[in-house]
Design a protein around this motif. Sequence first.
Motif, short mmCIF file in Angstrom:
data_model
loop_
_atom_site.label_atom_id
_atom_site.label_comp_id
_atom_site.label_asym_id
_atom_site.label_seq_id
_atom_site.Cartn_x
_atom_site.Cartn_y
_atom_site.Cartn_z
N GLY A 57 41.02 -13.01 11.79
CA GLY A 57 39.67 -13.57 11.73
C GLY A 57 39.22 -13.84 10.31
O GLY A 57 38.66 -14.90 10.01
N PHE A 58 39.47 -12.90 9.41
CA PHE A 58 39.04 -13.08 8.03
C PHE A 58 39.83 -14.19 7.34
O PHE A 58 39.31 -14.91 6.51
CB PHE A 58 39.15 -11.78 7.25
CG PHE A 58 38.01 -10.84 7.52
CD1 PHE A 58 36.72 -11.16 7.15
CD2 PHE A 58 38.22 -9.64 8.19
CE1 PHE A 58 35.66 -10.31 7.42
CE2 PHE A 58 37.18 -8.78 8.47
CZ PHE A 58 35.89 -9.12 8.09
N ILE A 59 41.09 -14.34 7.70
CA ILE A 59 41.91 -15.41 7.12
C ILE A 59 41.43 -16.78 7.61
O ILE A 59 41.34 -17.73 6.83
CB ILE A 59 43.41 -15.20 7.46
CG1 ILE A 59 43.94 -14.00 6.68
CG2 ILE A 59 44.22 -16.45 7.15
CD1 ILE A 59 45.30 -13.51 7.14
N LEU A 60 41.08 -16.88 8.88
CA LEU A 60 40.70 -18.16 9.48
C LEU A 60 39.23 -18.53 9.29
O LEU A 60 38.86 -19.66 9.57
CB LEU A 60 41.02 -18.14 10.97
CG LEU A 60 42.49 -18.10 11.35
CD1 LEU A 60 42.64 -17.89 12.85
CD2 LEU A 60 43.18 -19.39 10.92
N ARG A 61 38.40 -17.62 8.85
CA ARG A 61 36.95 -17.86 8.88
C ARG A 61 36.51 -19.08 8.10
O ARG A 61 35.51 -19.70 8.43
CB ARG A 61 36.19 -16.62 8.44
CG ARG A 61 36.32 -16.32 6.98
CD ARG A 61 35.60 -15.07 6.60
NE ARG A 61 35.94 -14.78 5.21
CZ ARG A 61 35.57 -13.74 4.58
NH1 ARG A 61 34.84 -12.85 5.19
NH2 ARG A 61 35.92 -13.56 3.34
N LYS A 62 37.22 -19.47 7.05
CA LYS A 62 36.80 -20.62 6.24
C LYS A 62 37.43 -21.93 6.70
O LYS A 62 36.92 -22.99 6.40
CB LYS A 62 37.15 -20.37 4.78
CG LYS A 62 36.49 -19.12 4.26
CD LYS A 62 35.93 -19.27 2.91
CE LYS A 62 35.18 -17.99 2.63
NZ LYS A 62 34.67 -17.78 1.40
N THR A 63 38.54 -21.86 7.44
CA THR A 63 39.22 -23.09 7.86
C THR A 63 39.01 -23.40 9.34
O THR A 63 38.91 -24.55 9.71
CB THR A 63 40.74 -23.00 7.59
OG1 THR A 63 41.27 -21.85 8.25
CG2 THR A 63 41.01 -22.92 6.10
N ASP A 64 38.97 -22.38 10.18
CA ASP A 64 38.82 -22.59 11.63
C ASP A 64 37.93 -21.47 12.17
O ASP A 64 38.40 -20.47 12.70
CB ASP A 64 40.21 -22.57 12.30
CG ASP A 64 40.14 -22.97 13.76
OD1 ASP A 64 39.03 -23.17 14.29
OD2 ASP A 64 41.22 -23.06 14.38
N TYR A 65 36.63 -21.69 12.04
CA TYR A 65 35.68 -20.63 12.37
C TYR A 65 35.73 -20.24 13.85
O TYR A 65 35.56 -19.07 14.19
CB TYR A 65 34.27 -21.03 11.96
CG TYR A 65 33.33 -19.85 11.93
CD1 TYR A 65 33.47 -18.84 10.98
CD2 TYR A 65 32.30 -19.73 12.86
CE1 TYR A 65 32.63 -17.75 10.94
CE2 TYR A 65 31.45 -18.64 12.83
CZ TYR A 65 31.62 -17.66 11.88
OH TYR A 65 30.79 -16.57 11.86
N LYS A 66 35.99 -21.20 14.73
CA LYS A 66 36.07 -20.88 16.17
C LYS A 66 37.23 -19.94 16.44
O LYS A 66 37.10 -18.98 17.22
CB LYS A 66 36.21 -22.15 17.00
CG LYS A 66 34.92 -22.92 17.14
CD LYS A 66 35.08 -24.07 18.10
CE LYS A 66 33.76 -24.80 18.23
NZ LYS A 66 33.84 -25.87 19.22
N ALA A 67 38.37 -20.19 15.81
CA ALA A 67 39.52 -19.30 15.97
C ALA A 67 39.23 -17.93 15.38
O ALA A 67 39.66 -16.90 15.92
CB ALA A 67 40.76 -19.91 15.33
#
Length: 110
Positions: A57-67
């Motif tokens: 979640g922390f890795i994806l939060r800036k690129t794919d917030y839904k994921a």
Amino acid sequence: MYINGLFGFNCRHHMIPYTPKSVAPVEYSAGEIERERKIDQMQRRMETAIRKQKERGFILRKTDYKAALSAWRKARNIEQNYENFCRANNRAIYRERTRVMTEEVDALKI
């Protein structure tokens, strides 16, 4: 402070005063020890699964917030199962073992 070993982190030993009428400590069977070990291993696996979802979640939060939201929700579900498992097996719930970031408490306010 982290202390390992006797009376350290995750230790289940406890001191009792000796008296002339003291009874020897309970001896546990190999089956009981194995059952407790399996509970510990399951607890560690669940903690690892929670951390992996939070990290995702922390890795994806800036690129794919839904994921990222999906990963955090999955982490919450696993965390709830972890808490239920710990309560059902009379174990302490170690939330610090599932923490990924120090600021995650504020970041996860969805």
